[in-house]
Design a protein around this motif. Structure first.
Motif, mmCIF file in Angstrom:
data_model
loop_
_atom_site.group_PDB
_atom_site.id
_atom_site.type_symbol
_atom_site.label_atom_id
_atom_site.label_comp_id
_atom_site.label_asym_id
_atom_site.label_seq_id
_atom_site.Cartn_x
_atom_site.Cartn_y
_atom_site.Cartn_z
ATOM 1 N N TRP A 8 21.239 4.140 47.719
ATOM 2 C CA TRP A 8 22.054 4.929 48.417
ATOM 3 C C TRP A 8 21.932 6.374 47.303
ATOM 4 C CZ3 TRP A 8 24.079 5.447 53.084
ATOM 5 C CH2 TRP A 8 24.213 4.119 53.683
ATOM 6 N N ARG A 9 21.898 6.251 45.999
ATOM 7 C CA ARG A 9 22.135 7.667 45.467
ATOM 8 C C ARG A 9 20.584 8.035 45.277
ATOM 9 N NH1 ARG A 9 22.796 3.866 40.441
ATOM 10 N NH2 ARG A 9 24.914 4.218 40.573
ATOM 11 N N LEU A 66 19.089 8.857 48.028
ATOM 12 C CA LEU A 66 18.897 9.908 49.286
ATOM 13 C C LEU A 66 19.223 11.235 48.995
ATOM 14 C CD1 LEU A 66 20.989 7.401 51.776
ATOM 15 C CD2 LEU A 66 18.354 8.004 51.652
ATOM 16 N N ALA A 67 18.358 12.140 49.775
ATOM 17 C CA ALA A 67 18.646 13.593 49.414
ATOM 18 C C ALA A 67 19.883 13.861 49.708
ATOM 19 C CB ALA A 67 17.673 14.267 50.362
ATOM 20 N N GLY A 68 20.515 14.574 48.905
ATOM 21 C CA GLY A 68 21.999 15.125 49.050
ATOM 22 C C GLY A 68 22.993 14.209 48.630
ATOM 23 N N ASN A 69 22.642 13.051 47.949
ATOM 24 C CA ASN A 69 23.710 11.869 47.750
ATOM 25 C C ASN A 69 23.396 11.481 46.250
ATOM 26 O OD1 ASN A 69 25.642 10.386 48.967
ATOM 27 N ND2 ASN A 69 24.458 8.746 48.847
ATOM 28 N N GLN A 70 23.123 12.251 45.431
ATOM 29 C CA GLN A 70 22.697 11.966 44.112
ATOM 30 C C GLN A 70 23.836 11.355 43.414
ATOM 31 O OE1 GLN A 70 21.115 14.479 45.653
ATOM 32 N NE2 GLN A 70 19.166 14.201 45.630
ATOM 33 N N ASP A 71 25.044 11.992 43.668
ATOM 34 C CA ASP A 71 26.166 11.753 42.876
ATOM 35 C C ASP A 71 27.081 10.394 43.235
ATOM 36 O OD1 ASP A 71 25.763 14.038 41.359
ATOM 37 O OD2 ASP A 71 26.975 15.272 42.880
ATOM 38 N N SER A 72 26.354 9.817 44.202
ATOM 39 C CA SER A 72 26.939 8.606 44.988
ATOM 40 C C SER A 72 27.083 7.447 43.863
ATOM 41 C CB SER A 72 25.937 8.050 46.097
ATOM 42 O OG SER A 72 26.720 6.916 46.372
ATOM 43 N N PRO A 73 28.379 6.882 43.740
ATOM 44 C CA PRO A 73 28.357 5.729 42.691
ATOM 45 C C PRO A 73 27.778 4.400 43.254
ATOM 46 C CG PRO A 73 30.430 6.086 43.930
ATOM 47 C CD PRO A 73 29.438 7.149 44.482
ATOM 48 N N ASN A 74 27.092 4.507 44.603
ATOM 49 C CA ASN A 74 26.412 3.353 45.252
ATOM 50 C C ASN A 74 25.107 3.403 44.604
ATOM 51 O OD1 ASN A 74 25.805 1.279 46.678
ATOM 52 N ND2 ASN A 74 27.026 1.798 48.365
ATOM 53 N N GLY A 75 24.867 2.222 44.067
ATOM 54 C CA GLY A 75 23.413 1.940 43.387
ATOM 55 C C GLY A 75 22.695 0.924 44.227
ATOM 56 N N ASN A 76 23.360 0.472 45.366
ATOM 57 C CA ASN A 76 22.686 -0.513 46.051
ATOM 58 C C ASN A 76 21.455 0.002 47.053
ATOM 59 O OD1 ASN A 76 24.410 -2.786 44.926
ATOM 60 N ND2 ASN A 76 25.904 -2.041 46.643
ATOM 61 N N VAL A 77 20.609 -0.959 47.371
ATOM 62 C CA VAL A 77 19.604 -0.463 48.563
ATOM 63 C C VAL A 77 20.250 -0.057 49.846
ATOM 64 C CG1 VAL A 77 17.735 -1.225 49.910
ATOM 65 C CG2 VAL A 77 17.832 -1.717 47.591
#
Length: 367
Positions: free
Chosen positions: A167-168, A170-181
């Motif tokens: 998840w992190r 994906l373009a525009g989602n680098q700050d997501s805390p979700n490191g799962n596929v």
């Protein structure tokens, strides 16, 4: 004296009119049938039913309608495979079975030698997600317009899982805390029909948007199915638990969940999607319909099926629980643009038997 009697008589008539109006108003307001309209004798009608229909069938209004028709409705909630296993031992305990999919219904008809079937309502498999998540998926080509509607492209999700994209990443989602596929969360297919519908959708995509016609064709689809299920880790046993996690845990834990459309649109159950503008439902492309099919084993079961199919008030209540009653126009509910049929039950059963972990080195299922 005569004048007094006239006044008293007029007052008595007025009082009777007021009381009568109140009684009629109460009947109309509560929607409860009058005792005179109801059966004098009530017998039990026991059914084994898909768990996603439990809240609807336990609704006090629903139970009252059946009681008025002479039936004390009793239900045992069950998963699809558990229901089939119960039917292998005979139908003696039940007046009807009420599974959530056509393949399961056909299998039970085969086991019980029943030829009657009633499909009172349906639901569509849908994706419960969040507006922020949808924006990220749209920017990364996972959400596209098909037939004028935004849909989640299942092939894109398969590709992301194959590449191990998180998840992190994906373009525009680098700050997501979700490191799962990047995955669509499901229930456990060993226990739940909604996950079996997920396998139906993915296997059709891997088979050129056609349902798998026989067990010989499973070899080409099983590795991706094992990958998509294994990467999720522990999965809920029921669609109710998964939906509850989506509502309460938020996008960090459950950014996408495959649910029944009826769960998302339910306006009658205690647990509902917050009306906060942060939640959104989209159809996967393709998707499948879950046809809730009642199979009667006794006269009491036939009456249950007839009422669910024909009673206008039961149709209204079913619609409030998010179902799509047969023969009822629902202008506010669009039809999904791309729909496929699930495989036959023997194919699904073999698919479930072969499902296991995923070996990244060999790219195959690990049993």
């Amino acid at each position: 004296m005569t004048r007094v009697r006239i006044l008293l008589g007029a007052a008595s008539v007025a009082l009777l009119l007021i009381v009568g109006f109140a009684v009629v108003r109460n009947v109309l307001h509560t929607g409860e049938p009058r005792a005179a309209d109801c059966a004098a004798k009530v017998v039990a009608a026991r059914g084994i039913v898909g768990s996603e229909k439990e809240a609807f069938l336990r609704d006090a209004r629903v139970r009252q309608i059946f009681r008025c028709a002479g039936l004390d409705l009793r239900i045992d909630p069950s998963g699809s495979r558990e229901m089939v296993a119960a039917m292998r031992n005979g139908t003696q305990r039940y007046d009807f079975a009420f599974p959530s999919s056509t393949p399961t219904a056909r299998k039970i008809m085969e086991l019980s030698h029943v030829t009657e079937a009633v499909r009172p309502f349906s639901s569509v498999m849908a994706v419960a997600t969040f507006t922020d998540t949808a924006a990220v998926l749209r920017a990364n080509g996972v959400i596209k317009k098909v037939g004028g509607s935004d849909v989640i492209l299942v092939q894109k999700l398969i590709d992301l899982a194959r590449s191990g994209t998180r998840w992190r990443q994906l373009a525009g989602n680098q700050d997501s805390p979700n490191g799962n596929v990047v995955l669509m969360r499901t229930t456990d297919p060993a226990d739940s029909n909604s996950a079996i519908m997920f396998l139906s959708i993915v296997s059709a995509v891997l088979n050129g948007d056609q349902p798998i016609a026989g067990t010989d064709a499973l070899g080409k689809v099983m590795p991706d199915l094992c990958r998509l299920m294994s990467y999720q880790g522990q999965k809920p046993n029921t669609s109710e638990v998964l939906f509850g996690e989506y509502v309460t845990d938020g996008p960090s834990r459950t950014p996408m969940a495959l649910v029944y459309e009826s769960q998302y649109l339910d306006q009658a159950s205690p647990e509902q999607v917050p009306d906060d503008g942060k939640h959104v439902m989209l159809f996967p492309s393709p998707t499948v319909y879950a046809w809730h099919t009642l199979l009667p084993f006794t006269d009491a079961g036939r009456t249950v099926g007839r009422l669910l199919r024909d009673d206008a008030e039961l149709k209204d209540i079913a619609a409030r629980y998010g179902f799509r009653p047969e023969g009822r126009a629902l202008p506010d509910r669009p039809h999904p643009p791309v729909v496929v049929e699930p495989p036959d039950y023997p194919v699904l059963e073999t698919m479930l038997d072969q499902l296991g972990g995923f070996n990244q080195e060999t790219g195959k299922c690990a049993r």
